[in-house]
Design an enzyme around this catalytic site. Structure first.
Site, PDB file in Angstrom:
ATOM      1  N   ARG A  71       0.447  -5.358  16.367  1.00 38.23           N
ATOM      2  CA  ARG A  71      -0.915  -5.305  15.847  1.00 38.23           C
ATOM      3  C   ARG A  71      -1.148  -6.547  14.990  1.00 38.23           C
ATOM      4  O   ARG A  71      -0.468  -6.735  13.982  1.00 38.23           O
ATOM      5  CB  ARG A  71      -1.124  -4.035  15.006  1.00 38.23           C
ATOM      6  CG  ARG A  71      -2.475  -4.003  14.334  1.00 38.23           C
ATOM      7  CD  ARG A  71      -2.744  -2.724  13.545  1.00 38.23           C
ATOM      8  NE  ARG A  71      -4.061  -2.839  12.948  1.00 38.23           N
ATOM      9  CZ  ARG A  71      -4.331  -2.740  11.645  1.00 38.23           C
ATOM     10  NH1 ARG A  71      -3.363  -2.458  10.776  1.00 38.23           N
ATOM     11  NH2 ARG A  71      -5.541  -2.890  11.200  1.00 38.23           N
ATOM     12  N   HIS A 115     -10.201  -7.907   9.788  1.00 38.49           N
ATOM     13  CA  HIS A 115      -9.277  -7.536   8.708  1.00 38.49           C
ATOM     14  C   HIS A 115      -9.665  -8.383   7.484  1.00 38.49           C
ATOM     15  O   HIS A 115      -8.875  -9.178   6.979  1.00 38.49           O
ATOM     16  CB  HIS A 115      -7.828  -7.748   9.149  1.00 38.49           C
ATOM     17  CG  HIS A 115      -6.821  -6.992   8.341  1.00 38.49           C
ATOM     18  ND1 HIS A 115      -5.886  -6.152   8.888  1.00 38.49           N
ATOM     19  CD2 HIS A 115      -6.591  -6.957   7.001  1.00 38.49           C
ATOM     20  CE1 HIS A 115      -5.120  -5.636   7.930  1.00 38.49           C
ATOM     21  NE2 HIS A 115      -5.522  -6.121   6.770  1.00 38.49           N
ATOM     22  N   GLU A 160      -9.566  -0.713   7.661  1.00 41.14           N
ATOM     23  CA  GLU A 160      -9.790  -0.130   6.335  1.00 41.14           C
ATOM     24  C   GLU A 160     -11.152  -0.467   5.726  1.00 41.14           C
ATOM     25  O   GLU A 160     -11.227  -1.086   4.663  1.00 41.14           O
ATOM     26  CB  GLU A 160      -8.680  -0.574   5.376  1.00 41.14           C
ATOM     27  CG  GLU A 160      -7.297  -0.182   5.843  1.00 41.14           C
ATOM     28  CD  GLU A 160      -6.209  -0.473   4.806  1.00 41.14           C
ATOM     29  OE1 GLU A 160      -6.509  -1.082   3.774  1.00 41.14           O
ATOM     30  OE2 GLU A 160      -5.059  -0.062   5.039  1.00 41.14           O
ATOM     31  N   ASN A 280      -3.782   4.225   8.418  1.00 37.49           N
ATOM     32  CA  ASN A 280      -2.943   3.398   7.545  1.00 37.49           C
ATOM     33  C   ASN A 280      -2.575   4.253   6.342  1.00 37.49           C
ATOM     34  O   ASN A 280      -3.448   4.701   5.599  1.00 37.49           O
ATOM     35  CB  ASN A 280      -3.695   2.150   7.075  1.00 37.49           C
ATOM     36  CG  ASN A 280      -4.008   1.180   8.210  1.00 37.49           C
ATOM     37  OD1 ASN A 280      -3.651   1.430   9.360  1.00 37.49           O
ATOM     38  ND2 ASN A 280      -4.651   0.088   7.881  1.00 37.49           N
ATOM     39  N   TYR A 282      -0.182   4.791   2.873  1.00 38.59           N
ATOM     40  CA  TYR A 282       0.737   4.275   1.850  1.00 38.59           C
ATOM     41  C   TYR A 282       1.213   5.365   0.898  1.00 38.59           C
ATOM     42  O   TYR A 282       2.399   5.472   0.632  1.00 38.59           O
ATOM     43  CB  TYR A 282       0.103   3.078   1.116  1.00 38.59           C
ATOM     44  CG  TYR A 282       0.057   1.880   2.039  1.00 38.59           C
ATOM     45  CD1 TYR A 282       1.150   1.043   2.166  1.00 38.59           C
ATOM     46  CD2 TYR A 282      -1.037   1.641   2.880  1.00 38.59           C
ATOM     47  CE1 TYR A 282       1.171  -0.009   3.075  1.00 38.59           C
ATOM     48  CE2 TYR A 282      -1.025   0.600   3.793  1.00 38.59           C
ATOM     49  CZ  TYR A 282       0.082  -0.225   3.885  1.00 38.59           C
ATOM     50  OH  TYR A 282       0.104  -1.238   4.795  1.00 38.59           O
ATOM     51  N   GLU A 341      -0.550   1.291  10.103  1.00 36.07           N
ATOM     52  CA  GLU A 341       0.157   0.617   9.008  1.00 36.07           C
ATOM     53  C   GLU A 341       0.929   1.647   8.215  1.00 36.07           C
ATOM     54  O   GLU A 341       0.400   2.711   7.875  1.00 36.07           O
ATOM     55  CB  GLU A 341      -0.790  -0.077   8.014  1.00 36.07           C
ATOM     56  CG  GLU A 341      -1.382  -1.364   8.482  1.00 36.07           C
ATOM     57  CD  GLU A 341      -2.242  -2.035   7.412  1.00 36.07           C
ATOM     58  OE1 GLU A 341      -1.952  -1.897   6.210  1.00 36.07           O
ATOM     59  OE2 GLU A 341      -3.209  -2.700   7.817  1.00 36.07           O
TER      60      GLU A 341
HETATM   61  C1  GBH Z   1      -3.381  -2.459   3.493  1.00 41.99           C
HETATM   62  O1  GBH Z   1      -4.188  -2.046   2.458  1.00 41.99           O
HETATM   63  C2  GBH Z   1      -3.984  -3.664   4.148  1.00 41.99           C
HETATM   64  O2  GBH Z   1      -4.557  -3.340   5.408  1.00 41.99           O
HETATM   65  C3  GBH Z   1      -3.032  -4.802   4.307  1.00 41.99           C
HETATM   66  O3  GBH Z   1      -3.736  -5.972   4.585  1.00 41.99           O
HETATM   67  C4  GBH Z   1      -2.173  -4.920   3.066  1.00 41.99           C
HETATM   68  O4  GBH Z   1      -1.374  -6.063   3.069  1.00 41.99           O
HETATM   69  C5  GBH Z   1      -1.314  -3.695   2.986  1.00 41.99           C
HETATM   70  O5  GBH Z   1      -2.062  -2.539   3.077  1.00 41.99           O
HETATM   71  C6  GBH Z   1      -0.458  -3.625   1.729  1.00 41.99           C
HETATM   72  O6  GBH Z   1      -1.253  -3.574   0.602  1.00 41.99           O
HETATM   73  O7  GBH Z   1      -2.840   2.946  -6.755  1.00 41.99           O
HETATM   74  O8  GBH Z   1      -0.620   3.699  -6.349  1.00 41.99           O
HETATM   75  O9  GBH Z   1      -2.464   4.997  -5.555  1.00 41.99           O
HETATM   76  C7  GBH Z   1      -3.657  -0.978   1.711  1.00 41.99           C
HETATM   77  C8  GBH Z   1      -4.638  -0.419   0.725  1.00 41.99           C
HETATM   78  C9  GBH Z   1      -5.019   0.345  -1.427  1.00 41.99           C
HETATM   79  C10 GBH Z   1      -3.165   1.260  -0.250  1.00 41.99           C
HETATM   80  C11 GBH Z   1      -4.401   0.753  -2.720  1.00 41.99           C
HETATM   81  C12 GBH Z   1      -2.580   1.776  -1.560  1.00 41.99           C
HETATM   82  C13 GBH Z   1      -3.297   2.352  -3.920  1.00 41.99           C
HETATM   83  C14 GBH Z   1      -1.940   2.785  -4.319  1.00 41.99           C
HETATM   84  N1  GBH Z   1      -4.007   0.103  -0.450  1.00 41.99           N
HETATM   85  N2  GBH Z   1      -3.607   1.941  -2.544  1.00 41.99           N
HETATM   86  S1  GBH Z   1      -1.965   3.647  -5.846  1.00 41.99           S
END
Ligand code: GBH
Length: 432
Positions: A71, A115, A160, A280, A282, A341
C-alpha cells in the site's frame, strides 16, 4: 476465496523526497514544513527516505520480506501540479513504473489517492473547505486510473479523512494548519463527497475494487457516569461514525451533541457502494465528560498498558474489538475489511554489530496479527493486514523522530537496515 493480502504501507510525502523533481508541484506539506515551529526540529519531507530514487532497493526489501501486497500513496501534486488541469507525464510515469516493478516482483499494488498532500493551489482556494475540491479529486482519480487501472485492481480513495479534518483543519497541528475547531466540519463533508465522486470515477476507468481507509478507534467511557457515557458517544460519533455511516449507510449520524445539523445533500454519491473498508488501527481511546468549553468530550488517557515511543497505549485486543464491533454495528452493510495500517514507533538504533533489535515491535505485531485472527474466528471477513510502515519515515509533525519501520533508515546516509521485526514478520508470513 481471494488471497489474504499481507503487506506494508507507506505514503508519498513521508518517503519519496524529490519534492521539486520531474515537474512535481508544491503540496500543503511543503508549505507547512517551511513555517517555523510547525514540525519538530524543523524537519521537512524534501529528502525523506529518497524513495523516489531508491524504488528498486525498496521493492527488493519487500521481496525479501515476502509480502504479497504494498500500500503506497500517489502524490496528487506530482500527477497534477496545479491540482487541476494538465497532467504532468513524468509524475504519472513514476507510478506507472512503480506498478510494473511491483507486479514483476509478485507484489500487488494498492495505491491510495490522497494521503494528505493536497496540491497547494487547491488549498489557496480553501482546500477541503471548498466543495470544488471534491470534483477536482474525481478528475485526478480519472487521470490516474485511466493510466493504471489495467494493472491495478484495488484502490483506496482517502486516507483517514478524520485525522486530516481533525489535525489539519480543527486543531492546526498538521497541514494546512487551520484551527477551526468544530467549524472544520465542512472538511468532512467535502472529503466524503470527493470519496464518492472518485469511487465512481475509478470504476468508470476500470478499477475493480474501491476502498476508503478510515482511522478507527474503540471508544471506552472513563466510567459508568452518564456524563462520561454521553461524552464517549459523542466522540465515537465524530471519530468513527462521521466517516463510516455516510459511506456504508447513506446517512450521517446525529450531530446534535456538536450543535450542528448534518449535511443533507450528496448522500447518494457518498454512499456509492465500496468493495471494502480499510481500517487503520493504533489504539483505543478513553473518553470522559468535557473538562471545559469547546468539544463535548475530553480525552481521559489510557493508563495501565505498555506504550510505544509516541506514548500511545498498546492494546492488541482493541483491534479484535474494533473489527467485531464494525460487524455488530453495520451488519450486512459492512463490506470486507482490510487492516490498511497497524504498527508502532519505537526508539530503534543500529547496534555496534549492525543489527537493529526491536522486540517491542515484534510483540506488538504478534499481538495484533493474533487479534485479527480472533476477529476472523468470530466471523468477521478480514482480507488483508498492512504493517505501518515498511521504512522509518517522515512522521508528520514529529519529523524523523518517530520510527515506525520494519526497516531502519539512517536519515544522514539513507542506509536501510532491516530490523529484527522484519525478520520476524518474514518468518511469520511463512507460517500463514
Ligand atoms: C496514521 O495516522 C497515518 O495514516 C500515517 O501517515 C502515520 O504515519 C501513522 O498513522 C503513524 O502516526 O493520543 O495516544 O490516543 C494515525 C493517526 C492519530 C493514530 C493519533 C493515533 C492518537 C493516539 N493517529 N492517535 S493517543
Amino acid at each position: 476465496m481471494s488471497t489474504f493480502l499481507w503487506g506494508t504501507a507507506t505514503a508519498a510525502y513521508q518517503i519519496e523526497g524529490a519534492v521539486t523533481e520531474d515537474g512535481r508541484g508544491p503540496s500543503i506539506w511543503d508549505t507547512f514544513t517551511r513555517e517555523p515551529g510547525r514540525v519538530r526540529d524543523g524537519h521537512t519531507g524534501d529528502v525523506a527516505c529518497d524513495h523516489y530514487h531508491r524504488t528498486a532497493e525498496d521493492i527488493a526489501l519487500m521481496s525479501g520480506l515476502g509480502v504479497n501486497a504494498y500500500r503506497f500513496s500517489i502524490s496528487w501534486p506530482r500527477v497534477l501540479p496545479a491540482g487541476t488541469g494538465p497532467i504532468n507525464p513524468r509524475g504519472l510515469a513514476f507510478y506507472d513504473r512503480l506498478v510494473d516493478d511491483l507486479l514483476a516482483a509478485g507484489i500487488t499494488p494498492v495505491p491510495t489517492l490522497f494521503h494528505w498532500d493536497l496540491p497547494q493551489p487547491l488549498q489557496d482556494r480553501g482546500g477541503w473547505l471548498n466543495r470544488d475540491t471534491g470534483a477536482a479529486f474525481a478528475d485526478y482519480a480519472t487521470a490516474v486510473a485511466t493510466r493504471l487501472a489495467d494493472r491495478v485492481e484495488t484502490w483506496i480513495t482517502l486516507n483517514e479523512p478524520f485525522v486530516h479534518m481533525a489535525f489539519g483543519y480543527a486543531l492546526g497541528v498538521h497541514a494546512p494548519g487551520r484551527a477551526l475547531l468544530l467549524d472544520a466540519l465542512p472538511a468532512a463533508h467535502h472529503q466524503l463527497l470527493g470519496h464518492g465522486l472518485a469511487t465512481r470515477a475509478l470504476r468508470a476507468a476500470g478499477a475493480k475494487k474501491v476502498l476508503i481507509s478510515n482511522n478507527l478507534t474503540p471508544v471506552w467511557p472513563a466510567s459508568a457516569d452518564p456524563a462520561d457515557l454521553a461524552a464517549a458517544d459523542a466522540y465515537d460519533t465524530l471519530h468513527n461514525r462521521l466517516f463510516n455511516d455516510p459511506v456504508l449507510t447513506g446517512a450521517y449520524p446525529d450531530l446534535s451533541a456538536f450543535g450542528k445539523d448534518a449535511p443533507g445533500d450528496d448522500l447518494d454519491v457518498i454512499s456509492t457502494p465500496v468493495d471494502g473498508l480499510g481500517v487503520n488501527y493504533y489504539n483505543p481511546t478513553r473518553i470522559a465528560a468535557p473538562a471545559g468549553p469547546g468539544f463535548p468530550f475530553s480525552d481521559a488517557g489510557l493508563p495501565g498498558h505498555p506504550t510505544t515511543a509516541f506514548g500511545w497505549p498498546v492494546v492488541p485486543d482493541g483491534l479484535r474489538e474494533l473489527l467485531t464491533g464494525l460487524k455488530d454495528r453495520y451488519g450486512e452493510r459492512l463490506p470486507p475489511l482490510y487492516v490498511t495500517e497497524n504498527g508502532c514507533s519505537q526508539a530503534d538504533t543500529v547496534a555496534a554489530d549492525g543489527t537493529v533489535h526491536d522486540p517491542e515491535r515484534i510483540a506488538f505485531l504478534d499481538g495484533h496479527v493474533k487479534a485479527v485472527q480472533r476477529a476472523r474466528d468470530e466471523g468477521v471477513d478480514v482480507r488483508g493486514y498492512f504493517v505501518w510502515s515498511l521504512l522509518d519515515n517522515f512522521e508528520w509533525a514529529e519529523g524523523y523522530n518517530q520510527r515506525f519501520g520494519l526497516v531502519h533508515v539512517d536519515f544522514a546516509t539513507l542506509r536501510r537496515t532491516p530490523k529484527s521485526s522484519y525478520h520476524w514478520f518474514k518468518a511469520h508470513l511463512g507460517q500463514t
